[in-house]
Write a protein that holds these residues in place. Sequence first.
Motif, PDB file in Angstrom:
ATOM      1  N   LEU A  35       1.277  17.004 -16.682  1.00  0.00           N
ATOM      2  CA  LEU A  35       1.730  15.744 -17.269  1.00  0.00           C
ATOM      3  C   LEU A  35       3.135  15.981 -17.823  1.00  0.00           C
ATOM      4  CD1 LEU A  35       0.650  12.877 -17.747  1.00  0.00           C
ATOM      5  CD2 LEU A  35      -0.041  13.595 -20.016  1.00  0.00           C
ATOM      6  N   SER A  46       8.341  11.057 -13.387  1.00  0.00           N
ATOM      7  CA  SER A  46       7.058  11.696 -13.633  1.00  0.00           C
ATOM      8  C   SER A  46       6.833  12.769 -12.584  1.00  0.00           C
ATOM      9  CB  SER A  46       5.931  10.667 -13.568  1.00  0.00           C
ATOM     10  OG  SER A  46       4.671  11.299 -13.596  1.00  0.00           O
ATOM     11  N   PRO A  49       0.753  12.835 -13.099  1.00  0.00           N
ATOM     12  CA  PRO A  49       0.099  11.530 -12.977  1.00  0.00           C
ATOM     13  C   PRO A  49       1.067  10.393 -13.258  1.00  0.00           C
ATOM     14  CG  PRO A  49      -1.256  13.047 -14.237  1.00  0.00           C
ATOM     15  CD  PRO A  49       0.060  13.724 -14.046  1.00  0.00           C
ATOM     16  N   SER A  50       0.897   9.310 -12.485  1.00  0.00           N
ATOM     17  CA  SER A  50       1.775   8.153 -12.659  1.00  0.00           C
ATOM     18  C   SER A  50       1.034   6.944 -13.200  1.00  0.00           C
ATOM     19  CB  SER A  50       2.441   7.792 -11.323  1.00  0.00           C
ATOM     20  OG  SER A  50       1.455   7.528 -10.330  1.00  0.00           O
ATOM     21  N   TYR A 175      -6.808  11.413  -3.960  1.00  0.00           N
ATOM     22  CA  TYR A 175      -6.860  11.528  -5.411  1.00  0.00           C
ATOM     23  C   TYR A 175      -7.383  12.904  -5.820  1.00  0.00           C
ATOM     24  CZ  TYR A 175      -6.163   6.472  -6.187  1.00  0.00           C
ATOM     25  OH  TYR A 175      -5.659   5.198  -6.253  1.00  0.00           O
ATOM     26  N   TYR A 415      -4.824  20.547  -6.561  1.00  0.00           N
ATOM     27  CA  TYR A 415      -6.117  20.432  -7.241  1.00  0.00           C
ATOM     28  C   TYR A 415      -7.008  21.654  -7.025  1.00  0.00           C
ATOM     29  CZ  TYR A 415      -4.834  15.553  -7.846  1.00  0.00           C
ATOM     30  OH  TYR A 415      -4.181  14.405  -8.189  1.00  0.00           O
TER      31      TYR A 415
END
Length: 432
Positions: A35, A46, A49-50, A175, A415
Amino acid sequence: MVGGGVGGMVAALLLARNGHEVRLFERLNRLGGKLAEHEREGFVFSLGPSLLTMPRLFRDLGVGCAMVEPAELCRYRFADGSRLRALRDPVRMEEQVESLAPGQGPAWRAFYGWAQECLAASRRTFFAGPLGRPPEQARLGDLLAVAPGRTLDGLARRFFGDPRLRQYVGRYATYAGSNPYRAPAALGCVPAIEHGEGGWYVPGGLPRIAADLGGLLAAAGAEVHLGAEVTEVIADRAAVSGVRLASGERVTADAVVVNADAAALYGRLLPDRRRLRRIAGLGLSSSVLLMLAGVEGRTAGLPHHSVVFSADYRREFDDIFRHGRPAQDPTVYIGCAAVDDPTQAPAGAENWVMLVNVPARDPSRWPMPVESYRDLVLDLLARRGHDLSGRLRFVELFTPADLRDRYGAWGGAIYGSAHGLSLIPISEPTRP
């Protein structure tokens, strides 16, 4: 606590509030992990995360920064030039789907109903207790509600005959940095979150959340140590006893919570070959190429979030996950916070964050230089309605190597491990 990303901060906060003496060690000189933001010439971008979903969870913790909801969740543009406006209200969303693909509106309503049931079942089971065994309250109906053994693409084919809508559903695999043709159908619950609770933005940028959490940590009495890298979790066969810092200092502890990739934990901090082999068997998630562009002028009708889809989704993911190369026809996410927040760009300009899914490997191993791939992406966008020729003040690149070096991400994967099913066919029938 090892790691000061949002997950580590929240865990440390909850432990401190429950009476535990908490010390948090973060390798970087700031809290927030991914973040993060980057500034250049008055433009703010950013790097993580947006948008924010389920803001109530942060409100419950005491996060007090302002939150606003953009007019659209996202605007999708397909390779044939058609568009789908994703609106939060499910009734209006059904109308948008019907406008795009006549006759498919009721199918979206059925899909959304399935997503709601899947989310509710997930909250009663997978989110309700320790991972590794079904919670006691799990019911057979709950387990069936997540469509076990079906891929996300298979789920999309169950509901939609229009290939554009199947592509829209498949995007939810990204995602989690996964392949929709291998990822579990349960990722299809995401629309229930987005349309149920919205997608939110924090004026001034989402890192304001990390700043608020830092204040809450201080108020709860947690000690935060920045620029303090943990190199080892000290343990014997019975229990952990603390951590060792890069400085050589040993810090004793009754328990250690690690907010990092599992591969980093079992490969470096607390070596365990058996667990590491199991993690490696899952494969890496995708990574990202971020293109941070200072854009002159304002783009009429540009939403805060938009996605420009590739013409061949299966080939795109085959390139990434099977061949380990960036797709020649990639899907591109475009985020422009200046649409809703003028503080994020100079007057009359826009801050474009373009995100492309790429393999989790060093760009030096790509079949083309990263700068050439940047040009390929810009040319593709120009052909699909987003021509930035003559408007670019600069374009900075953030690659998988940056993810690896800055955050210790395993192979540069965004991730960690990919989400997939091991006992499923690659392709599934179009209709059930």
